[in-house]
Design a protein around this motif. Sequence first.
Motif, PDB file in Angstrom:
ATOM      1  N   GLY A 118      -0.845  -1.547 -10.437  1.00 44.76           N
ATOM      2  CA  GLY A 118      -0.709  -0.545 -11.490  1.00 44.76           C
ATOM      3  C   GLY A 118      -1.567   0.699 -11.302  1.00 44.76           C
ATOM      4  N   GLU A 119      -2.417   0.707 -10.264  1.00 47.21           N
ATOM      5  CA  GLU A 119      -3.285   1.866 -10.054  1.00 47.21           C
ATOM      6  C   GLU A 119      -2.792   2.709  -8.885  1.00 47.21           C
ATOM      7  N   SER A 120      -2.887   4.006  -9.067  1.00 46.62           N
ATOM      8  CA  SER A 120      -2.411   4.919  -8.042  1.00 46.62           C
ATOM      9  C   SER A 120      -3.325   4.875  -6.807  1.00 46.62           C
ATOM     10  N   VAL A 121      -2.697   4.816  -5.625  1.00 47.13           N
ATOM     11  CA  VAL A 121      -3.458   4.784  -4.374  1.00 47.13           C
ATOM     12  C   VAL A 121      -3.264   6.136  -3.679  1.00 47.13           C
ATOM     13  N   HIS A 122      -4.345   6.745  -3.260  1.00 48.38           N
ATOM     14  CA  HIS A 122      -4.197   8.021  -2.583  1.00 48.38           C
ATOM     15  C   HIS A 122      -3.910   7.820  -1.091  1.00 48.38           C
ATOM     16  N   LEU A 123      -2.780   8.347  -0.640  1.00 46.45           N
ATOM     17  CA  LEU A 123      -2.454   8.313   0.785  1.00 46.45           C
ATOM     18  C   LEU A 123      -2.301   9.746   1.278  1.00 46.45           C
ATOM     19  N   THR A 124      -2.618   9.975   2.542  1.00 48.41           N
ATOM     20  CA  THR A 124      -2.344  11.287   3.129  1.00 48.41           C
ATOM     21  C   THR A 124      -0.831  11.423   3.287  1.00 48.41           C
ATOM     22  N   GLN A 125      -0.381  12.638   3.578  1.00 47.43           N
ATOM     23  CA  GLN A 125       1.066  12.850   3.742  1.00 47.43           C
ATOM     24  C   GLN A 125       1.643  11.988   4.851  1.00 47.43           C
ATOM     25  N   ILE A 126       0.932  11.939   5.959  1.00 48.61           N
ATOM     26  CA  ILE A 126       1.400  11.131   7.088  1.00 48.61           C
ATOM     27  C   ILE A 126       1.451   9.656   6.707  1.00 48.61           C
ATOM     28  N   GLU A 127       0.404   9.188   6.049  1.00 52.65           N
ATOM     29  CA  GLU A 127       0.383   7.783   5.634  1.00 52.65           C
ATOM     30  C   GLU A 127       1.555   7.475   4.700  1.00 52.65           C
ATOM     31  N   PHE A 128       1.838   8.405   3.792  1.00 56.33           N
ATOM     32  CA  PHE A 128       2.952   8.188   2.865  1.00 56.33           C
ATOM     33  C   PHE A 128       4.290   8.157   3.614  1.00 56.33           C
ATOM     34  N   LYS A 129       4.422   9.038   4.590  1.00 59.45           N
ATOM     35  CA  LYS A 129       5.660   9.063   5.380  1.00 59.45           C
ATOM     36  C   LYS A 129       5.871   7.737   6.110  1.00 59.45           C
ATOM     37  N   ILE A 130       4.792   7.227   6.699  1.00 55.07           N
ATOM     38  CA  ILE A 130       4.903   5.970   7.441  1.00 55.07           C
ATOM     39  C   ILE A 130       5.327   4.838   6.518  1.00 55.07           C
ATOM     40  N   ILE A 131       4.635   4.743   5.391  1.00 56.01           N
ATOM     41  CA  ILE A 131       4.887   3.604   4.521  1.00 56.01           C
ATOM     42  C   ILE A 131       6.259   3.727   3.840  1.00 56.01           C
ATOM     43  N   SER A 132       6.706   4.944   3.585  1.00 53.04           N
ATOM     44  CA  SER A 132       8.045   5.129   3.009  1.00 53.04           C
ATOM     45  C   SER A 132       9.114   4.675   3.988  1.00 53.04           C
ATOM     46  N   LEU A 133       8.931   5.063   5.236  1.00 54.85           N
ATOM     47  CA  LEU A 133       9.889   4.663   6.263  1.00 54.85           C
ATOM     48  C   LEU A 133       9.960   3.141   6.367  1.00 54.85           C
ATOM     49  N   LEU A 134       8.793   2.504   6.429  1.00 56.94           N
ATOM     50  CA  LEU A 134       8.767   1.043   6.549  1.00 56.94           C
ATOM     51  C   LEU A 134       9.359   0.379   5.302  1.00 56.94           C
ATOM     52  N   ALA A 135       9.050   0.923   4.123  1.00 62.48           N
ATOM     53  CA  ALA A 135       9.528   0.319   2.873  1.00 62.48           C
ATOM     54  C   ALA A 135      11.033   0.468   2.735  1.00 62.48           C
ATOM     55  N   ARG A 136      11.570   1.599   3.188  1.00 61.54           N
ATOM     56  CA  ARG A 136      13.030   1.777   3.116  1.00 61.54           C
ATOM     57  C   ARG A 136      13.737   0.836   4.077  1.00 61.54           C
ATOM     58  N   ASN A 137      13.011   0.349   5.052  1.00 62.87           N
ATOM     59  CA  ASN A 137      13.565  -0.616   6.004  1.00 62.87           C
ATOM     60  C   ASN A 137      12.922  -1.988   5.818  1.00 62.87           C
ATOM     61  N   ALA A 138      12.516  -2.282   4.604  1.00 67.77           N
ATOM     62  CA  ALA A 138      11.764  -3.504   4.325  1.00 67.77           C
ATOM     63  C   ALA A 138      12.420  -4.737   4.935  1.00 67.77           C
ATOM     64  N   GLY A 139      11.600  -5.557   5.566  1.00 67.99           N
ATOM     65  CA  GLY A 139      12.089  -6.798   6.167  1.00 67.99           C
ATOM     66  C   GLY A 139      12.516  -6.626   7.610  1.00 67.99           C
ATOM     67  N   LYS A 140      12.618  -5.364   8.037  1.00 69.01           N
ATOM     68  CA  LYS A 140      13.149  -5.074   9.367  1.00 69.01           C
ATOM     69  C   LYS A 140      12.018  -4.559  10.260  1.00 69.01           C
ATOM     70  N   VAL A 141      12.015  -4.961  11.519  1.00 71.53           N
ATOM     71  CA  VAL A 141      10.970  -4.460  12.414  1.00 71.53           C
ATOM     72  C   VAL A 141      11.330  -3.036  12.857  1.00 71.53           C
ATOM     73  N   LEU A 142      10.326  -2.162  12.917  1.00 74.54           N
ATOM     74  CA  LEU A 142      10.529  -0.817  13.466  1.00 74.54           C
ATOM     75  C   LEU A 142       9.591  -0.656  14.652  1.00 74.54           C
ATOM     76  N   THR A 143      10.103  -0.126  15.754  1.00 70.96           N
ATOM     77  CA  THR A 143       9.271   0.007  16.953  1.00 70.96           C
ATOM     78  C   THR A 143       8.289   1.174  16.797  1.00 70.96           C
ATOM     79  N   TYR A 144       7.236   1.151  17.620  1.00 69.63           N
ATOM     80  CA  TYR A 144       6.261   2.258  17.624  1.00 69.63           C
ATOM     81  C   TYR A 144       6.982   3.589  17.806  1.00 69.63           C
TER      82      TYR A 144
END
Length: 233
Positions: free
Chosen positions: A153-179
């Motif tokens: 429930g608490e907001s976590v501060h991420l940098t723009q790059i960090e947010f981009k990475i985690i958004s990409l992974l979350a939109r592909n949740a459950g799936k492996v993404l290569t480096y």
Amino acid sequence: MSKLSILIIEDEKNICNFIKATLKPQGYKIITATSAAEGLSIINSGSCDVVLLDLGLPDMDGLEVIKQVRTWSSLPIIIISARTKEQEKVQALDLGADDYITKPFGTAELMARIRTALRHSNRLESDDELCKRPYTSGALTIDFDKRLVLLNGESVHLTQIEFKIISLLARNAGKVLTYDAILTHVWGPYIEQNNQILRVNMANVRRKLEKNPAEPEYLFTEVGIGYRMAEET
Ligand code: CA
């Protein structure tokens, strides 16, 4: 409703039989092929929804099968691979395979990979709606629209790059993404293929999101291959 059909292209009988025995009771229709040629002709006939593909086939390199299918179809392909062949898995994923399972694999893992592959292939068709919906797993919520990450429930501060990475992974949740896939998506196509910059950012994201980064709940490392984010709960 018609059964979803799964094509297994695998020349090892015992693996074929194990997969068949695992999937049949789950209500899937199973089709088997013991060579690449046979597999390709079944795929071309359009009679399967997911492909489980062994890379070491007698008549053709499995990587070649992926290349051929991807010229005209986005049919989900899950690689069946040996434990030691990281490079081969990376190549297969970068050629357009959706995921992989490593021999010997268990029922739960196999089912999870198939579910994820099917979900993501459906998602392609109704992309917009689903991408706007926030991602939730355990105590973690990611709101893509508002660019907001909440943990307990608490907001976590991420940098723009960090947010981009985690958004990409979350939109592909459950799936492996290569480096390489992550680097290209986040930094653009001209980034040098330098995993170090990605590792540093991932370490930072983990510090912010995981209670114990050594035993992650949300962000999993696939050694030598890439990262996978927990499926939604
Ligand atoms: Ca084989």
